[in-house]
Design a protein around this motif. Structure first.
Motif, PDB file in Angstrom:
ATOM      1  N   ARG A 253     -15.234 -26.331  34.580  1.00  0.00           N
ATOM      2  CA  ARG A 253     -14.748 -27.329  33.623  1.00  0.00           C
ATOM      3  C   ARG A 253     -15.854 -27.819  32.683  1.00  0.00           C
ATOM      4  O   ARG A 253     -15.662 -28.772  31.930  1.00  0.00           O
ATOM      5  N   GLY A 254     -16.997 -27.157  32.717  1.00  0.00           N
ATOM      6  CA  GLY A 254     -18.085 -27.554  31.844  1.00  0.00           C
ATOM      7  C   GLY A 254     -17.843 -27.140  30.400  1.00  0.00           C
ATOM      8  O   GLY A 254     -17.105 -26.190  30.118  1.00  0.00           O
ATOM      9  N   ALA A 255     -18.466 -27.849  29.479  1.00  0.00           N
ATOM     10  CA  ALA A 255     -18.355 -27.520  28.052  1.00  0.00           C
ATOM     11  C   ALA A 255     -19.192 -26.284  27.748  1.00  0.00           C
ATOM     12  O   ALA A 255     -20.354 -26.183  28.178  1.00  0.00           O
ATOM     13  N   THR A 256     -18.605 -25.326  27.030  1.00  0.00           N
ATOM     14  CA  THR A 256     -19.297 -24.078  26.719  1.00  0.00           C
ATOM     15  C   THR A 256     -19.061 -23.689  25.269  1.00  0.00           C
ATOM     16  O   THR A 256     -18.159 -24.197  24.598  1.00  0.00           O
ATOM     17  N   GLN A 257     -19.873 -22.767  24.823  1.00  0.00           N
ATOM     18  CA  GLN A 257     -19.723 -22.195  23.475  1.00  0.00           C
ATOM     19  C   GLN A 257     -20.119 -20.733  23.542  1.00  0.00           C
ATOM     20  O   GLN A 257     -21.152 -20.383  24.109  1.00  0.00           O
ATOM     21  N   VAL A 258     -19.308 -19.852  22.981  1.00  0.00           N
ATOM     22  CA  VAL A 258     -19.630 -18.429  22.948  1.00  0.00           C
ATOM     23  C   VAL A 258     -19.634 -17.943  21.507  1.00  0.00           C
ATOM     24  O   VAL A 258     -18.739 -18.274  20.722  1.00  0.00           O
ATOM     25  N   ILE A 259     -20.654 -17.190  21.158  1.00  0.00           N
ATOM     26  CA  ILE A 259     -20.757 -16.591  19.828  1.00  0.00           C
ATOM     27  C   ILE A 259     -21.057 -15.118  20.026  1.00  0.00           C
ATOM     28  O   ILE A 259     -22.146 -14.746  20.474  1.00  0.00           O
ATOM     29  N   ARG A 260     -20.082 -14.278  19.702  1.00  0.00           N
ATOM     30  CA  ARG A 260     -20.291 -12.833  19.825  1.00  0.00           C
ATOM     31  C   ARG A 260     -20.657 -12.270  18.457  1.00  0.00           C
ATOM     32  O   ARG A 260     -19.990 -12.538  17.459  1.00  0.00           O
ATOM     33  N   GLY A 261     -21.718 -11.499  18.433  1.00  0.00           N
ATOM     34  CA  GLY A 261     -22.158 -10.903  17.186  1.00  0.00           C
ATOM     35  C   GLY A 261     -22.894  -9.609  17.446  1.00  0.00           C
ATOM     36  O   GLY A 261     -22.957  -9.122  18.574  1.00  0.00           O
ATOM     37  N   TYR A 262     -23.469  -9.052  16.383  1.00  0.00           N
ATOM     38  CA  TYR A 262     -24.271  -7.833  16.515  1.00  0.00           C
ATOM     39  C   TYR A 262     -25.536  -8.003  15.693  1.00  0.00           C
ATOM     40  O   TYR A 262     -25.463  -8.358  14.522  1.00  0.00           O
ATOM     41  N   PRO A 263     -26.676  -7.830  16.301  1.00  0.00           N
ATOM     42  CA  PRO A 263     -26.919  -7.359  17.680  1.00  0.00           C
ATOM     43  C   PRO A 263     -26.985  -8.475  18.725  1.00  0.00           C
ATOM     44  O   PRO A 263     -27.166  -8.179  19.905  1.00  0.00           O
ATOM     45  N   LEU A 264     -26.831  -9.758  18.298  1.00  0.00           N
ATOM     46  CA  LEU A 264     -27.046 -10.874  19.217  1.00  0.00           C
ATOM     47  C   LEU A 264     -25.740 -11.579  19.554  1.00  0.00           C
ATOM     48  O   LEU A 264     -24.972 -11.947  18.668  1.00  0.00           O
ATOM     49  N   SER A 265     -25.498 -11.781  20.858  1.00  0.00           N
ATOM     50  CA  SER A 265     -24.386 -12.597  21.340  1.00  0.00           C
ATOM     51  C   SER A 265     -24.952 -13.666  22.269  1.00  0.00           C
ATOM     52  O   SER A 265     -25.894 -13.412  23.021  1.00  0.00           O
TER      53      SER A 265
END
Length: 394
Positions: free
Chosen positions: A155-167
Motif C-alpha cells: 500500500r506504499g506510494a510508488t512511481q514507475v517510469i518506463r523508458g529507453y534505455p532507462l526505466s
C-alpha cells in the motif's frame, strides 16, 4: 552516505542436511571439479568474493554452492499482485500449467540464507538508488527486486517510469529508487554514417546515467554471441580501427576492461557499492544436464524440476572467464554475484512457450523456439536478489 556492515547470523543445518551436503560435495568433486577449482582459484581475490561466516563455529559459508530444496512457503509473491512483470516473464498469466518450479529455495552449503525482507531493504536503502545495468537478464532481476519489495509494502506510494534505455521504479515513502539501464554490451553504440558502431573502448555516453547511484549491478554476456538479424551492431571500433567482426570473446574482454577502467577511475567506494552479476545460463541443449544426447527433449520446454546434483554437468562459460580476468586486475572491490552454477541447475525455471511473446509462434511449435534464456517471475531471479540482499547488508 556510506554503507555499514554487520555480522550475519545463520542457522546451523540439521544432521540430515549435513549428510546431503557431504554427498553433494563428493559428487561435485568427481563430476563438477571445474566449479571447485574455479572457486579455489579465486580465494586469492577475496575482495571480489566476500563470504558471510557461519555462526557459531566460524566455518565458511559458500553462498553460491549448494542445492535446491522444495519449500511450500514459496513463492514470496504472486505474479498477479506485482505491477511491473513484463509479459515475457509472466509465465502463470500466459498459461504455464505447472507450479512446482515456484516452490524451490536455494540451500547454500553449510548455512542458510536470510529471507528477503522488503521493509528492511527500504529502511536501509532510504534515500538511495539501486541501478541494474546490462541486458534483459538485468531487467529480469530489476522486476524481481521490485516485486519482492512491493510484496512487503503493497500500500506504499510508488512511481514507475518506463523508458529507453532507462526505466525507474520509486518507493516514494522511503525515497528509494530502483532503476534498470539497458546496455547489453556495457560500452557505447553510436550511429555513424547510418551504421551502428560498437565502440569497444568508449563508455562515456552510457556511464553518464550511472553517476550518482549508490548501488550498481552490472551484467553482460549473451549479446556477444548474437549474429545476423539479432546482432546489435554493424561494425566494431577498437584502437582507432573499424572491424566488420572479430573474435567475440576478444571483443567482450576489450569492452569489459573499458568498463573496469571506468569503475576504477570514477567510483568512490565509500559512497557506491559495485556488483557484477555472473553469466546467466541458457537451457537449449539437454545434453548439458543429462550428460547424453536425447531424442525426446530438445530444449527447456516441458522441464518441471531442477537438475539434481547426481546428474549435473556443464562447462564454465567463456564469458565468465573474461569477467574473472578483468575483476582480478581491477583496483576497485567489485562483488561478483556468482549465480551461474545455481542457475544452471534450474532448467525448469524458464518461460519456455509461456510468455507474452506471440510473434515467434512459440505455442504452435514448442520444440522449436521457446525462451530458454530468460526466467519466469516469480522464480529464479528472486533467489538472485536474496543473494544480492545478503551481500548488501550482512
Amino acid at each position: 552516505m556510506a554503507f555499514t556492515s554487520q555480522s550475519i547470523k545463520f542457522k546451523s543445518v540439521s544432521p540430515s542436511i549435513s549428510i546431503s551436503i557431504i554427498l553433494f560435495f563428493n559428487f561435485t568433486l568427481l563430476s563438477s571439479s571445474y566449479l571447485l577449482v574455479h572457486h579455489l582459484n579465486n580465494n586469492d581475490h577475496s575482495h571480489h568474493h566476500q563470504r558471510p561466516i557461519l555462526q557459531p563455529n566460524n566455518s565458511q559459508c559458500s553462498l553460491f554452492m549448494g542445492s535446491w530444496v522444495h519449500d511450500d512457503s514459496y513463492p514470496v509473491y504472486q505474479s498477479s499482485s506485482c505491477p511491473v512483470i513484463d509479459p515475457d516473464f509472466n509465465c502463470q498469466m500466459y498459461g504455464r500449467p505447472d507450479s512446482d518450479y515456484l516452490k524451490y529455495r536455494w540451500q547454500p552449503a553449510n548455512c542458510e540464507l536470510p529471507r528477503f525482507n522488503g521493509l528492511e531493504f527500504l529502511e536501509k536503502m532510504k534515500g538511495k538508488t539501486v541501478m541494474f545495468v546490462g541486458d534483459s537478464l538485468g531487467r529480469n532481476q530489476w522486476e524481481s527486486l521490485i516485486c519482492l519489495t512491493w510484496s512487503d509494502v503493497p500500500r506504499g506510494a510508488t512511481q514507475v517510469i518506463r523508458g529507453y534505455p532507462l526505466s525507474t521504479f520509486k518507493f516514494l515513502d522511503y525515497d528509494v529508487t530502483i532503476s534498470y539501464y539497458k546496455a547489453q554490451y556495457l560500452v557505447d553504440i553510436d550511429s555513424v554514417g547510418g551504421r551502428r558502431v560498437l565502440k569497444l573502448e568508449d563508455i562515456s555516453e552510457n556511464a553518464r546515467a550511472w553517476t550518482g547511484a549508490d548501488v550498481l549491478s552490472f551484467n553482460t554476456g549473451h549479446w556477444w554471441s548474437h549474429t545476423g538479424d539479432t546482432q546489435g551492431w554493424d561494425v566494431m571500433e577498437s584502437g582507432g580501427s573499424v572491424y566488420q567482426d572479430m573474435d567475440r570473446m576478444v571483443a567482450m574482454e576489450t569492452a569489459v576492461r573499458t568498463w573496469g577502467r571506468w569503475v576504477d577511475s570514477n567510483i568512490d567506494t565509500t559512497k557506491t557499492r559495485v556488483f557484477f552479476q555472473s553469466f546467466s545460463p541458457t537451457h537449449y541443449n539437454p545434453s548439458e544436464w543429462t550428460g547424453r544426447a536425447t531424442t525426446t527433449t530438445k530444449n527447456c520446454y516441458g522441464e518441471t524440476a531442477p537438475v539434481s546434483a547426481s546428474v549435473f554437468s556443464g562447462v564454465y562459460p567463456n564469458e565468465m572467464k573474461v569477467v574473472d580476468a578483468v575483476l582480478k586486475d581491477m583496483q576497485t572491490p567489485v562483488y561478483l554475484l556468482d549465480i551461474t552454477t545455481l542457475s544452471a541447475m534450474r532448467k525448469d525455471a524458464h518461460p519456455s512457450i509461456y510468455s507474452g511473446d506471440t510473434s515467434t509462434g512459440q505455442k504452435s511449435n514448442p520444440s522449436g523456439i521457446p525462451d530458454c534464456t530468460h526466467w519466469c517471475l516469480p522464480g529464479l531471479p528472486d533467489t538472485w536478489n536474496q543473494l544480492f540482499y545478503t551481500a548488501l547488508f550482512f
